[in-house]
Design a protein around this motif. Sequence first.
Motif, short mmCIF file in Angstrom:
data_model
loop_
_atom_site.label_atom_id
_atom_site.label_comp_id
_atom_site.label_asym_id
_atom_site.label_seq_id
_atom_site.Cartn_x
_atom_site.Cartn_y
_atom_site.Cartn_z
N MET A 192 0.83 -1.17 0.00
CA MET A 192 0.00 0.00 0.00
C MET A 192 0.89 1.25 0.00
N MET A 193 0.47 2.23 -0.82
CA MET A 193 1.26 3.45 -0.93
C MET A 193 0.93 4.40 0.20
N THR A 194 1.96 5.05 0.58
CA THR A 194 1.74 6.06 1.61
C THR A 194 1.29 7.35 0.94
N THR A 195 0.74 8.20 1.70
CA THR A 195 0.27 9.48 1.19
C THR A 195 1.42 10.29 0.62
N LYS A 196 2.58 10.18 1.23
CA LYS A 196 3.74 10.92 0.78
C LYS A 196 4.15 10.46 -0.62
N LYS A 197 4.12 9.15 -0.88
CA LYS A 197 4.48 8.62 -2.20
C LYS A 197 3.45 9.06 -3.24
N LYS A 198 2.18 9.07 -2.87
CA LYS A 198 1.13 9.49 -3.80
C LYS A 198 1.33 10.96 -4.20
N VAL A 199 1.66 11.78 -3.25
CA VAL A 199 1.87 13.21 -3.52
C VAL A 199 3.06 13.38 -4.45
N ILE A 200 4.12 12.64 -4.22
CA ILE A 200 5.32 12.73 -5.06
C ILE A 200 5.00 12.28 -6.49
N ILE A 201 4.29 11.19 -6.65
CA ILE A 201 3.94 10.67 -7.97
C ILE A 201 3.02 11.65 -8.71
N VAL A 202 2.02 12.17 -8.03
CA VAL A 202 1.10 13.12 -8.64
C VAL A 202 1.84 14.40 -9.02
N THR A 203 2.69 14.89 -8.14
CA THR A 203 3.45 16.11 -8.41
C THR A 203 4.38 15.90 -9.61
N ALA A 204 5.08 14.78 -9.64
CA ALA A 204 5.99 14.49 -10.75
C ALA A 204 5.20 14.38 -12.06
N SER A 205 4.05 13.74 -12.02
CA SER A 205 3.22 13.60 -13.22
C SER A 205 2.75 14.96 -13.73
N VAL A 206 2.33 15.81 -12.83
CA VAL A 206 1.86 17.15 -13.21
C VAL A 206 3.01 17.96 -13.81
N VAL A 207 4.19 17.87 -13.21
CA VAL A 207 5.35 18.61 -13.72
C VAL A 207 5.73 18.10 -15.11
N ILE A 208 5.77 16.80 -15.29
CA ILE A 208 6.13 16.22 -16.59
C ILE A 208 5.08 16.60 -17.64
N LEU A 209 3.83 16.48 -17.27
CA LEU A 209 2.75 16.84 -18.19
C LEU A 209 2.82 18.33 -18.54
N GLY A 210 3.06 19.16 -17.55
CA GLY A 210 3.17 20.60 -17.77
C GLY A 210 4.32 20.95 -18.69
N LEU A 211 5.48 20.33 -18.47
CA LEU A 211 6.63 20.57 -19.33
C LEU A 211 6.35 20.11 -20.77
N GLY A 212 5.68 18.98 -20.88
CA GLY A 212 5.32 18.47 -22.22
C GLY A 212 4.43 19.45 -22.97
N VAL A 213 3.41 19.94 -22.29
CA VAL A 213 2.50 20.91 -22.91
C VAL A 213 3.26 22.20 -23.25
N TYR A 214 4.11 22.65 -22.35
CA TYR A 214 4.88 23.86 -22.57
C TYR A 214 5.73 23.75 -23.84
N PHE A 215 6.50 22.66 -23.96
CA PHE A 215 7.38 22.51 -25.11
C PHE A 215 6.63 22.22 -26.41
N LEU A 216 5.49 21.59 -26.31
CA LEU A 216 4.70 21.33 -27.52
C LEU A 216 4.06 22.61 -28.06
N THR A 217 3.75 23.53 -27.17
CA THR A 217 3.08 24.76 -27.62
C THR A 217 4.04 25.93 -27.78
N LYS A 218 5.22 25.86 -27.23
CA LYS A 218 6.19 26.96 -27.33
C LYS A 218 6.70 27.05 -28.76
N THR A 219 6.79 28.26 -29.26
CA THR A 219 7.31 28.47 -30.62
C THR A 219 8.51 29.38 -30.57
N ASN A 220 9.36 29.24 -31.58
CA ASN A 220 10.51 30.14 -31.68
C ASN A 220 10.08 31.41 -32.40
N LYS A 221 11.04 32.28 -32.71
CA LYS A 221 10.69 33.57 -33.32
C LYS A 221 10.10 33.43 -34.72
#
Length: 142
Positions: free
Chosen positions: A1-30
């Motif tokens: 069984m996962m602890t609450t601390k592990k769940k928070v870390i996994i969710v946070t990491a997932s959100v950061v990775i997803l956010g970076l993915g969206v950022y780089f997919l939508t970011k454009t150069n000049k």
Amino acid sequence: MMTTKKKVIIVTASVVILGLGVYFLTKTNKNGKSVLGGNKKYIDEGDINLVPTFSASQKVALLYDAMNRYSGTDETQIFETLTGVSQAQFRLISKTFGLKNYNRILGYNAIGGSKLPLKTWLREELNDADYNLLRKKFPMYL
């Protein structure tokens, strides 16, 4: 069984990775291109038509401007306007030109003229050599 601390870390990491993915997919150069490449084109990217669209009315306006001058005919503009024009396109140009007032004494649209077709305007405005060159290119209409 996962602890609450592990769940928070996994969710946070997932959100950061997803956010970076969206950022780089939508970011454009000049230049408006995606930073990650991806050759997707969008309508507002400023695509350039390599083959300009044919416009009989635009050609007529250019021809009329080249011939309807007090200072004389601009033969260069006439030939540049008709460069790359096919027989069928010339027919459309001639039809769009219609009948325009032309004064044969003054050599342009002035009082005392008569309504004449493009063929006659070109014949009146060009010397024999230039007109015959156009006749070779558009034998069905000149």
